[in-house]
Design a protein around this motif. Structure first.
Motif, mmCIF file in Angstrom:
data_model
loop_
_atom_site.group_PDB
_atom_site.id
_atom_site.type_symbol
_atom_site.label_atom_id
_atom_site.label_comp_id
_atom_site.label_asym_id
_atom_site.label_seq_id
_atom_site.Cartn_x
_atom_site.Cartn_y
_atom_site.Cartn_z
ATOM 1 N N THR A 79 0.848 -1.185 0.000
ATOM 2 C CA THR A 79 0.000 0.000 0.000
ATOM 3 C C THR A 79 0.890 1.243 0.000
ATOM 4 O O THR A 79 2.115 1.149 0.076
ATOM 5 C CB THR A 79 -0.920 0.007 1.234
ATOM 6 O OG1 THR A 79 -0.121 0.040 2.425
ATOM 7 C CG2 THR A 79 -1.804 -1.224 1.260
ATOM 8 N N TYR A 80 0.270 2.418 -0.084
ATOM 9 C CA TYR A 80 1.033 3.659 -0.056
ATOM 10 C C TYR A 80 0.285 4.679 0.799
ATOM 11 O O TYR A 80 -0.930 4.598 0.995
ATOM 12 C CB TYR A 80 1.303 4.196 -1.464
ATOM 13 C CG TYR A 80 0.060 4.498 -2.279
ATOM 14 C CD1 TYR A 80 -0.481 5.776 -2.339
ATOM 15 C CD2 TYR A 80 -0.571 3.480 -3.009
ATOM 16 C CE1 TYR A 80 -1.615 6.049 -3.088
ATOM 17 C CE2 TYR A 80 -1.703 3.738 -3.760
ATOM 18 C CZ TYR A 80 -2.222 5.029 -3.799
ATOM 19 O OH TYR A 80 -3.347 5.292 -4.523
ATOM 20 N N PHE A 81 1.040 5.646 1.306
ATOM 21 C CA PHE A 81 0.477 6.607 2.247
ATOM 22 C C PHE A 81 0.436 7.994 1.623
ATOM 23 O O PHE A 81 1.438 8.500 1.112
ATOM 24 C CB PHE A 81 1.309 6.653 3.530
ATOM 25 C CG PHE A 81 0.899 7.749 4.482
ATOM 26 C CD1 PHE A 81 -0.298 7.650 5.194
ATOM 27 C CD2 PHE A 81 1.693 8.870 4.655
ATOM 28 C CE1 PHE A 81 -0.679 8.657 6.064
ATOM 29 C CE2 PHE A 81 1.309 9.878 5.533
ATOM 30 C CZ PHE A 81 0.127 9.763 6.234
ATOM 31 N N LYS A 98 5.817 6.717 -2.356
ATOM 32 C CA LYS A 98 5.148 6.711 -1.064
ATOM 33 C C LYS A 98 4.739 5.309 -0.615
ATOM 34 O O LYS A 98 3.999 5.148 0.347
ATOM 35 C CB LYS A 98 3.896 7.605 -1.128
ATOM 36 C CG LYS A 98 4.189 9.059 -1.492
ATOM 37 C CD LYS A 98 2.908 9.869 -1.609
ATOM 38 C CE LYS A 98 3.194 11.314 -2.000
ATOM 39 N NZ LYS A 98 3.975 12.032 -0.973
ATOM 40 N N GLU A 99 5.230 4.314 -1.319
ATOM 41 C CA GLU A 99 4.837 2.934 -1.056
ATOM 42 C C GLU A 99 5.399 2.429 0.270
ATOM 43 O O GLU A 99 6.500 2.794 0.678
ATOM 44 C CB GLU A 99 5.328 2.043 -2.195
ATOM 45 C CG GLU A 99 4.695 0.671 -2.228
ATOM 46 C CD GLU A 99 5.100 -0.086 -3.480
ATOM 47 O OE1 GLU A 99 4.267 -0.229 -4.382
ATOM 48 O OE2 GLU A 99 6.264 -0.515 -3.544
ATOM 49 N N ILE A 100 4.618 1.585 0.937
ATOM 50 C CA ILE A 100 5.016 0.972 2.210
ATOM 51 C C ILE A 100 5.062 -0.532 1.984
ATOM 52 O O ILE A 100 4.036 -1.169 1.762
ATOM 53 C CB ILE A 100 4.008 1.316 3.325
ATOM 54 C CG1 ILE A 100 3.900 2.826 3.469
ATOM 55 C CG2 ILE A 100 4.422 0.675 4.642
ATOM 56 C CD1 ILE A 100 2.722 3.255 4.288
ATOM 57 N N ASP A 251 -0.973 10.671 12.289
ATOM 58 C CA ASP A 251 -0.683 10.153 10.951
ATOM 59 C C ASP A 251 0.827 10.096 10.775
ATOM 60 O O ASP A 251 1.453 11.010 10.228
ATOM 61 C CB ASP A 251 -1.315 11.061 9.888
ATOM 62 C CG ASP A 251 -2.830 11.032 9.943
ATOM 63 O OD1 ASP A 251 -3.367 9.968 10.295
ATOM 64 O OD2 ASP A 251 -3.457 12.056 9.656
ATOM 65 N N PRO A 256 2.109 4.518 9.073
ATOM 66 C CA PRO A 256 0.733 5.021 8.935
ATOM 67 C C PRO A 256 -0.291 3.943 9.248
ATOM 68 O O PRO A 256 -0.096 2.768 8.929
ATOM 69 C CB PRO A 256 0.676 5.458 7.471
ATOM 70 C CG PRO A 256 1.691 4.608 6.791
ATOM 71 C CD PRO A 256 2.794 4.410 7.783
ATOM 72 N N THR A 259 -3.898 3.779 4.954
ATOM 73 C CA THR A 259 -3.161 3.851 3.698
ATOM 74 C C THR A 259 -4.108 3.657 2.523
ATOM 75 O O THR A 259 -5.311 3.426 2.704
ATOM 76 C CB THR A 259 -2.061 2.775 3.659
ATOM 77 O OG1 THR A 259 -2.667 1.488 3.806
ATOM 78 C CG2 THR A 259 -1.043 2.984 4.778
ATOM 79 N N CYS A 261 -4.705 1.728 -1.378
ATOM 80 C CA CYS A 261 -4.329 0.518 -2.124
ATOM 81 C C CYS A 261 -4.991 0.563 -3.505
ATOM 82 O O CYS A 261 -6.199 0.821 -3.614
ATOM 83 C CB CYS A 261 -4.779 -0.723 -1.361
ATOM 84 S SG CYS A 261 -4.550 -2.278 -2.258
ATOM 85 N N GLN A 277 -9.324 2.689 0.545
ATOM 86 C CA GLN A 277 -8.632 3.141 1.757
ATOM 87 C C GLN A 277 -8.597 2.000 2.759
ATOM 88 O O GLN A 277 -9.614 1.364 3.025
ATOM 89 C CB GLN A 277 -9.368 4.344 2.344
ATOM 90 C CG GLN A 277 -8.666 5.003 3.512
ATOM 91 C CD GLN A 277 -9.319 6.321 3.886
ATOM 92 O OE1 GLN A 277 -9.204 7.315 3.178
ATOM 93 N NE2 GLN A 277 -10.035 6.327 5.003
#
Length: 402
Positions: A79-81, A98-100, A251, A256, A259, A261, A277
């Motif tokens: 996912t990304y934030f 911004k990917e996690i 946040d 986070p 996030t 997706c 989300q």
């Protein structure tokens, strides 16, 4: 030793500790830190594989099977934030930045960290096993004399001294030659020349293991920085800054809880793009765990660095080793005449050498100085009764009579 005395009353801890072939800073690395990391692994794994690690807000037309699919696909894909104050990027490149991508692998990295903290300990025990001396047995017997009768205590001390005497004699270099004598002289003052026959094998290996502990503790900060990809090296400083200014970070960009997706669903020839989300409850645990790990790694690194410098100061320099021996000889009233003072130097440099004094220091770290004093006295008596010492003593007496 202070930490051991606090925990030593617990039987479970005694079973875990097991060995006495290092000091408490080493056990802080390979025992206590390993236990902490394994506990964190269990906590995170339980949350991932028993609870719901991720839950996504899906469109209303999604059925239960669709919701399950969305949760699964968003869990296995990164996912990304994006903060609520910012617009969601339209292109893939800004989203990629911004990917996690760490939360699926947290249990694995924690286990890997625990293994890295255990490796120097395993290596140290392999090296001591090849040194020709059972270091753990010597220190264990010495430490356990505090809990036995006086007769058994005296018998145990004599047993330790006889064992050490045989080890010290067997570890000598009996070959002769100019080159060998030069190597022996160099080995007294530095660790460039080292080996089982030069009396500095254990000391050199132990300092190497100490350096490994320090390198591992510092290096893990950089490993986590690469794993998390969130400038983790300064994480603790930011936490302290937030606490000092009373700022609450709901946040967190590093961990986070909410996030986004992106995924696609193919229906016949049509491909539908969805952006949902998602909530990551697991990051609530990850944030606290990695916050603690940052401060713990800094704490362990600082103590390991100080401990490495102290051992270097006390063991590498010749005058400190001799001063350590002379202290116990004075306590036992064995350092009075000029002959005693001369033979004390030979006792330290030619008989015990660096490895013998290292074993005595390790006994002091795990038992007490009283035990070290008794061992030094018994070893001194063993040394005085050797033929070479009696011959030197006789020559000295003859010269004084003349």
């Amino acid at each position: 030793m202070e930490l051991d005395s606090v925990l030593g009353s617990f039987a479970t801890y005694a079973r875990l500790k097991g060995r006495y072939d290092d000091d408490w800073i080493d056990r802080l690395n390979h025992l206590y830190t390993t236990i902490i990391l394994i506990i964190f692994t269990i906590v995170v794994s339980t949350k991932q594989y028993v609870g719901e690690p991720i839950h996504c807000w899906c469109p209303a037309q999604f059925e239960d099977s669709h919701v399950d699919y969305t949760n699964n696909v968003c869990w296995i894909s990164n996912t990304y934030f994006v903060s609520m104050e910012h617009v969601i990027p339209q292109h893939d490149a800004p989203k990629k930045e911004k990917e996690i991508g760490y939360y699926q692998w947290v249990p694995m990295i924690l286990l890997f960290q625990a293994l890295l903290f255990k490796v120097p300990c395993i290596l140290w025990r392999i090296l001591t096993a090849s040194a020709g001396v059972n270091l753990d047995k010597i220190v264990t017997l010495a430490a356990e004399t505090a809990y036995i009768s006086a007769e058994d205590r005296e018998r145990t001390i004599k047993h330790i001294v006889r064992y050490m005497d045989r080890w010290l004699e067997n570890a000598r270099e009996y070959r002769s030659g100019c080159f060998i004598r030069l190597r022996q002289q160099i080995s007294k003052y530095c660790c460039i020349v080292w080996g089982k026959r030069y009396g500095n094998y254990l000391v050199t290996m132990y300092m190497f293991i100490k350096l490994l502990y320090l390198t591992n503790a510092v290096g893990q900060l950089f490993i986590l920085n690469e794993f998390l990809g969130t400038n983790y090296n300064v994480y603790g400083f930011e936490v302290m800054d937030h606490l000092a200014r009373g700022i609450d970070w709901i946040d967190s960009p590093r961990f986070p809880r909410v996030t986004l997706c992106d995924f696609r669903i193919r229906q016949m020839q049509n491909v539908h793009d969805y952006t949902v989300q998602c909530v990551l409850p697991i990051n609530l645990f990850n944030e606290k765990i990695f916050m603690f790990i940052w401060f713990w790694l800094v704490f362990v690194s600082t103590l390991s660095a100080g401990n490495f410098l102290i051992w270097t100061y006390t063991m590498i320099f010749r005058q400190h080793r001799l001063r350590y021996l002379k202290k116990f000889l004075r306590v036992n009233d064995c350092y009075k005449s000029e002959l005693d003072k001369k033979m004390a130097i030979k006792f330290g440099e030619q008989y015990l050498r660096q490895d013998g004094i290292f074993v005595l220091r390790l006994v002091g770290k795990n038992a007490n100085d009283v035990m070290v004093s008794e061992l030094v006295l018994q070893l001194w008596n063993f040394y005085r009764n050797k033929p070479l010492f009696r011959h030197a003593n006789q020559i000295s007496d003859d010269n004084s009579n003349v």
